[in-house]
Write a protein that holds these residues in place. Structure first.
Motif, PDB file in Angstrom:
ATOM      1  N   ASP A 294      -7.267   4.046  -0.728  1.00 36.33           N
ATOM      2  CA  ASP A 294      -5.512   5.540  -1.176  1.00 36.33           C
ATOM      3  C   ASP A 294      -5.998   5.380  -2.976  1.00 36.33           C
ATOM      4  O   ASP A 294      -6.121   4.096  -3.355  1.00 36.33           O
ATOM      5  CB  ASP A 294      -4.631   4.901  -0.876  1.00 36.33           C
TER       6      ASP A 294
ATOM      7  N   TYR B 299       1.025  -1.132   0.072  1.00 37.09           N
ATOM      8  CA  TYR B 299      -0.453  -0.301  -0.208  1.00 37.09           C
ATOM      9  C   TYR B 299       1.369   1.115  -0.063  1.00 37.09           C
ATOM     10  O   TYR B 299       0.080   2.692  -0.387  1.00 37.09           O
ATOM     11  CB  TYR B 299      -0.978  -0.278   1.395  1.00 37.09           C
ATOM     12  N   GLY B 300       1.844   1.147   0.369  1.00 39.06           N
ATOM     13  CA  GLY B 300       2.852   2.825   0.532  1.00 39.06           C
ATOM     14  C   GLY B 300       4.288   2.083  -0.067  1.00 39.06           C
ATOM     15  O   GLY B 300       5.348   3.217   0.600  1.00 39.06           O
TER      16      GLY B 300
ATOM     17  N   SER C 102      -3.343   4.865  -4.577  1.00 35.91           N
ATOM     18  CA  SER C 102      -2.232   3.509  -4.661  1.00 35.91           C
ATOM     19  C   SER C 102      -2.672   2.416  -4.754  1.00 35.91           C
ATOM     20  O   SER C 102      -2.742   1.147  -5.079  1.00 35.91           O
ATOM     21  CB  SER C 102      -0.983   3.606  -3.908  1.00 35.91           C
ATOM     22  N   GLU C 103      -4.471   1.914  -3.835  1.00 31.75           N
ATOM     23  CA  GLU C 103      -4.992   0.864  -3.835  1.00 31.75           C
ATOM     24  C   GLU C 103      -5.967   0.841  -5.068  1.00 31.75           C
ATOM     25  O   GLU C 103      -6.683  -0.493  -5.242  1.00 31.75           O
ATOM     26  CB  GLU C 103      -5.407   1.321  -1.690  1.00 31.75           C
TER      27      GLU C 103
ATOM     28  N   GLU D 246      -8.021   6.255  10.769  1.00 30.81           N
ATOM     29  CA  GLU D 246      -7.873   5.725   9.545  1.00 30.81           C
ATOM     30  C   GLU D 246      -8.513   4.869   8.839  1.00 30.81           C
ATOM     31  O   GLU D 246      -8.777   4.144   9.640  1.00 30.81           O
ATOM     32  CB  GLU D 246      -6.376   4.721  10.053  1.00 30.81           C
TER      33      GLU D 246
END
Length: 276
Positions: free
Chosen positions: A235, A86-87, A237-238, A157
């Motif tokens: 996000d 994810y990051g 990126s997801e 979150e």
């Protein structure tokens, strides 16, 4: 926009702070999940009616060691999974933040892989069936998921998508838009509901069909996670496309593995139950 939205409750992520030492709700959630899961597994291993005659099960001493294996698998796997799944672009530029787990950022699928590796090592060293240990974990894992999702809510979150439902919550760390409390949805589905389902199967079949409970858990989690992904704000990126998210994609192999485990468990007769 809804006429009513619930403001986020004032919850300090830090429960107690003494100088540089801070005890956070996030850490306590993981501790609670691991300790309660360990206690539940002890009770399960002592319930003779759930086991087959002659079926080897972990001893109390084994479970004490298994708690350490599981803790390392969850923390290391969960953090590495979050960084890679994810990051990675962000952490590649900020590598020191990889170690800052107190800020949040744990991936369930990464934690699952870490636990699977830990279970395999533990079972091999103790001469136990991997499927048997997996089944034990399957019964208690929803407890940890429940507390973990509550920690996500407290940490503000993994919040949900904007919505006009009357129970929408405004998360200050996100923006001023009312959003789905998707962390609570996941706590109720991946935690409470899945715990009930797996417990009912355990009550009916016990551990006499190795792999059955692990398969039921995998199927249930994959379906619950994929359902909740429709309400969670991913996000950038997801996002895979307009429908799919990384959470859904990572849950697909889990669903297939769960179906294979259940099918394999029913390919052979159930083991004979132990006498009381």
């Amino acid at each position: 926009m809804p006429l009513f939205a619930i403001p986020f409750p004032v919850i300090d992520p830090v429960l107690i702070s003494v100088g540089p030492l801070a005890i956070r709700w996030y850490a306590l959630a993981y501790v609670a999940g691991l300790v309660l899961g360990w206690f539940a597994m002890r009770r399960l291993c002592q319930a003779d009616g759930l086991w087959a005659a002659g079926q080897k099960r972990p001893t109390v001493e084994d479970l004490d060691d298994l708690l350490v294996y599981a803790a390392l698998g969850v923390v290391l796997g969960g953090r590495i999974g979050h960084v890679l799944f994810y990051g990675w672009p962000y952490y590649r530029e900020n590598p020191l933040e990889i170690l800052q787990v107190w800020k949040g950022g744990m991936a369930f699928h990464g934690g699952l892989i870490g636990v699977l590796v830990a279970i395999a090592i533990f079972a091999y060293r103790r001469g136990l069936s991997v499927l048997t240990v997996l089944d034990l974990f399957a019964v208690v894992a929803p407890i940890g998921l429940f507390f973990g999702r509550l920690a996500n809510f407290i940490n503000q979150e993994l919040w949900g998508r904007p919505t006009d439902v009357p129970w929408a919550v405004i998360f200050p760390r996100a923006d001023d838009l009312p959003r789905h409390p998707s962390q609570i949805y996941e706590a109720l589905t991946e935690g409470v509901l899945l715990l009930v389902v797996v417990s009912l199967v355990a009550r009916a079949a016990g551990f006499r069909r190795p792999g059955l409970l692990a398969g039921v858990f995998a199927i249930g989690y994959a379906l619950a996670r994929s359902f909740c992904e429709f309400f969670r704000q991913p996000d950038a990126s997801e996002v895979i496309n307009s429908v799919l998210t990384m959470g859904m994609v990572l849950s697909t192999p889990m669903l297939l593995a769960g179906l294979a485990l259940v099918a394999n468990a029913f390919r052979r007769p159930a083991l004979e139950p132990a006498r009381p």
